[in-house]
Design a protein around this motif. Sequence first.
Motif, mmCIF file in Angstrom:
data_model
loop_
_atom_site.group_PDB
_atom_site.id
_atom_site.type_symbol
_atom_site.label_atom_id
_atom_site.label_comp_id
_atom_site.label_asym_id
_atom_site.label_seq_id
_atom_site.Cartn_x
_atom_site.Cartn_y
_atom_site.Cartn_z
ATOM 1 N N VAL A 118 0.881 -1.165 0.000
ATOM 2 C CA VAL A 118 0.000 0.000 0.000
ATOM 3 C C VAL A 118 0.917 1.212 0.000
ATOM 4 C CG1 VAL A 118 -1.792 1.268 1.233
ATOM 5 C CG2 VAL A 118 -1.839 -1.232 1.199
ATOM 6 N N LEU A 119 0.805 2.021 -1.062
ATOM 7 C CA LEU A 119 1.606 3.232 -1.189
ATOM 8 C C LEU A 119 0.735 4.443 -0.927
ATOM 9 C CD1 LEU A 119 3.571 2.532 -4.515
ATOM 10 C CD2 LEU A 119 4.162 1.840 -2.190
ATOM 11 N N CYS A 120 1.371 5.519 -0.472
ATOM 12 C CA CYS A 120 0.638 6.751 -0.202
ATOM 13 C C CYS A 120 1.493 7.929 -0.639
ATOM 14 C CB CYS A 120 0.327 6.843 1.295
ATOM 15 S SG CYS A 120 -0.662 8.279 1.733
ATOM 16 N N GLN A 121 0.859 8.980 -1.098
ATOM 17 C CA GLN A 121 1.595 10.184 -1.474
ATOM 18 C C GLN A 121 2.312 10.739 -0.242
ATOM 19 O OE1 GLN A 121 2.084 11.246 -4.623
ATOM 20 N NE2 GLN A 121 0.994 9.337 -5.083
ATOM 21 N N PRO A 122 3.502 11.307 -0.421
ATOM 22 C CA PRO A 122 4.306 11.745 0.720
ATOM 23 C C PRO A 122 3.605 12.708 1.670
ATOM 24 C CG PRO A 122 5.616 11.785 -1.292
ATOM 25 C CD PRO A 122 4.214 11.463 -1.689
ATOM 26 N N ARG A 123 2.708 13.550 1.172
ATOM 27 C CA ARG A 123 2.060 14.556 2.021
ATOM 28 C C ARG A 123 1.253 13.946 3.172
ATOM 29 N NH1 ARG A 123 -0.327 15.325 -3.044
ATOM 30 N NH2 ARG A 123 -2.296 14.211 -3.257
ATOM 31 N N SER A 124 0.803 12.705 3.012
ATOM 32 C CA SER A 124 -0.011 12.101 4.072
ATOM 33 C C SER A 124 0.466 10.696 4.444
ATOM 34 C CB SER A 124 -1.481 12.080 3.656
ATOM 35 O OG SER A 124 -1.633 11.522 2.379
ATOM 36 N N ALA A 125 1.676 10.328 4.031
ATOM 37 C CA ALA A 125 2.180 8.978 4.278
ATOM 38 C C ALA A 125 2.364 8.692 5.767
ATOM 39 C CB ALA A 125 3.492 8.760 3.533
ATOM 40 N N GLU A 126 2.877 9.644 6.512
ATOM 41 C CA GLU A 126 3.117 9.404 7.942
ATOM 42 C C GLU A 126 1.800 9.143 8.679
ATOM 43 O OE1 GLU A 126 5.229 8.337 10.985
ATOM 44 O OE2 GLU A 126 6.149 8.930 9.092
ATOM 45 N N GLN A 127 0.781 9.918 8.385
ATOM 46 C CA GLN A 127 -0.535 9.710 9.009
ATOM 47 C C GLN A 127 -1.085 8.339 8.616
ATOM 48 O OE1 GLN A 127 -3.645 12.281 7.596
ATOM 49 N NE2 GLN A 127 -5.097 11.610 9.162
ATOM 50 N N GLY A 128 -0.910 7.952 7.360
ATOM 51 C CA GLY A 128 -1.364 6.644 6.914
ATOM 52 C C GLY A 128 -0.652 5.517 7.642
ATOM 53 N N ARG A 129 0.669 5.647 7.835
ATOM 54 C CA ARG A 129 1.436 4.638 8.581
ATOM 55 C C ARG A 129 0.923 4.503 10.011
ATOM 56 N NH1 ARG A 129 6.353 6.814 6.706
ATOM 57 N NH2 ARG A 129 6.741 5.745 4.773
ATOM 58 N N GLU A 130 0.648 5.633 10.649
ATOM 59 C CA GLU A 130 0.146 5.603 12.032
ATOM 60 C C GLU A 130 -1.211 4.900 12.108
ATOM 61 O OE1 GLU A 130 0.130 9.643 13.393
ATOM 62 O OE2 GLU A 130 2.327 9.819 13.232
ATOM 63 N N LEU A 131 -2.082 5.190 11.165
ATOM 64 C CA LEU A 131 -3.396 4.542 11.168
ATOM 65 C C LEU A 131 -3.276 3.043 10.921
ATOM 66 C CD1 LEU A 131 -5.504 7.220 9.258
ATOM 67 C CD2 LEU A 131 -5.771 6.529 11.649
ATOM 68 N N LEU A 132 -2.406 2.639 9.995
ATOM 69 C CA LEU A 132 -2.237 1.213 9.730
ATOM 70 C C LEU A 132 -1.557 0.510 10.893
ATOM 71 C CD1 LEU A 132 -1.435 1.112 5.916
ATOM 72 C CD2 LEU A 132 -3.611 0.707 7.081
ATOM 73 N N ALA A 133 -0.758 1.229 11.666
ATOM 74 C CA ALA A 133 -0.194 0.637 12.897
ATOM 75 C C ALA A 133 -1.317 0.360 13.885
ATOM 76 C CB ALA A 133 0.842 1.567 13.512
ATOM 77 N N GLN A 134 -2.311 1.238 13.954
ATOM 78 C CA GLN A 134 -3.490 0.997 14.810
ATOM 79 C C GLN A 134 -4.217 -0.264 14.360
ATOM 80 O OE1 GLN A 134 -6.200 4.309 14.993
ATOM 81 N NE2 GLN A 134 -4.568 5.767 15.463
ATOM 82 N N LEU A 135 -4.369 -0.427 13.051
ATOM 83 C CA LEU A 135 -5.037 -1.617 12.518
ATOM 84 C C LEU A 135 -4.277 -2.864 12.924
ATOM 85 C CD1 LEU A 135 -7.200 -2.981 10.730
ATOM 86 C CD2 LEU A 135 -5.667 -2.603 8.786
ATOM 87 N N ALA A 136 -2.951 -2.821 12.829
ATOM 88 C CA ALA A 136 -2.131 -3.978 13.187
ATOM 89 C C ALA A 136 -2.269 -4.319 14.676
ATOM 90 C CB ALA A 136 -0.672 -3.724 12.841
ATOM 91 N N LEU A 137 -2.563 -3.303 15.499
ATOM 92 C CA LEU A 137 -2.751 -3.506 16.938
ATOM 93 C C LEU A 137 -4.194 -3.867 17.292
ATOM 94 C CD1 LEU A 137 -0.563 -0.582 18.297
ATOM 95 C CD2 LEU A 137 -0.022 -3.025 18.347
ATOM 96 N N GLY A 138 -4.994 -4.131 16.279
ATOM 97 C CA GLY A 138 -6.388 -4.530 16.514
ATOM 98 C C GLY A 138 -7.360 -3.384 16.481
ATOM 99 N N GLY A 139 -6.987 -2.280 15.836
ATOM 100 C CA GLY A 139 -7.897 -1.152 15.695
ATOM 101 C C GLY A 139 -7.825 -0.168 16.843
ATOM 102 N N ARG A 140 -6.938 -0.415 17.825
ATOM 103 C CA ARG A 140 -6.800 0.515 18.960
ATOM 104 C C ARG A 140 -5.767 1.578 18.630
ATOM 105 N NH1 ARG A 140 -6.264 -4.581 20.994
ATOM 106 N NH2 ARG A 140 -4.059 -4.226 21.377
ATOM 107 N N PRO A 141 -5.895 2.778 19.167
ATOM 108 C CA PRO A 141 -4.883 3.801 18.944
ATOM 109 C C PRO A 141 -3.525 3.351 19.495
ATOM 110 C CG PRO A 141 -6.861 4.771 19.900
ATOM 111 C CD PRO A 141 -7.017 3.269 19.923
ATOM 112 N N ALA A 142 -2.450 3.647 18.741
ATOM 113 C CA ALA A 142 -1.102 3.268 19.182
ATOM 114 C C ALA A 142 -0.684 4.163 20.328
ATOM 115 C CB ALA A 142 -0.125 3.400 18.011
ATOM 116 N N GLY A 143 0.099 3.591 21.275
ATOM 117 C CA GLY A 143 0.657 4.417 22.335
ATOM 118 C C GLY A 143 0.326 3.995 23.675
#
Length: 171
Positions: free
Chosen positions: A146-171
């Motif tokens: 899954v690729l994302c344009q650079p302007r929003s890639a970091e936000q996309g990575r953070e959201l997909l990290a939440q998905l990997a953690l079961g949909g919970r916010p990371a942190g």
Amino acid sequence: MSAPFGGSGRTAGGLPRLPTPPSGWPIGSYATYGEAQQAVGFLAEKEFGVTDVTIVGVDLMLVERVVGRLSWGRVLGTGAVSGAWFGLIIGLLLGMFNNQGFAWQPMIGGLVLGILAWTVFAAISYSMSRRDFSSASQLVAGRYDVLCQPRSAEQGRELLAQLALGGRPAG
């Protein structure tokens, strides 16, 4: 980029007219297309700008799955059945538009001619193919990025990290 007769060289939906390599930064990698779709769906649910996202199949391979054995009987039978359906449809259309009202003769003629023609075509095709099996081909990838344009890639990575953690916010 400009088109030969003016315009941007892109379609109304923003897609390029010609085959173009994907652009963007990787924000996720998945083993199956379904998982990549699920990731993009998750981004959409979180109101992320999914128009910046592209799913790219990497390490493409053509997979041919054998679905059955072919024999003269099967080939000719399949040809006859296909021809019967086609002949009936053509005969029905010809019968409906007959000036003397609906006639059965065009349907019967279409049925007979369809069976004969399709059986002959199937026999010729099978004798020239030299294959004793039927198969279904499918283009699959070894992984889906899954690729994302650079302007929003970091936000996309953070959201997909939440998905990997079961949909919970990371942190």
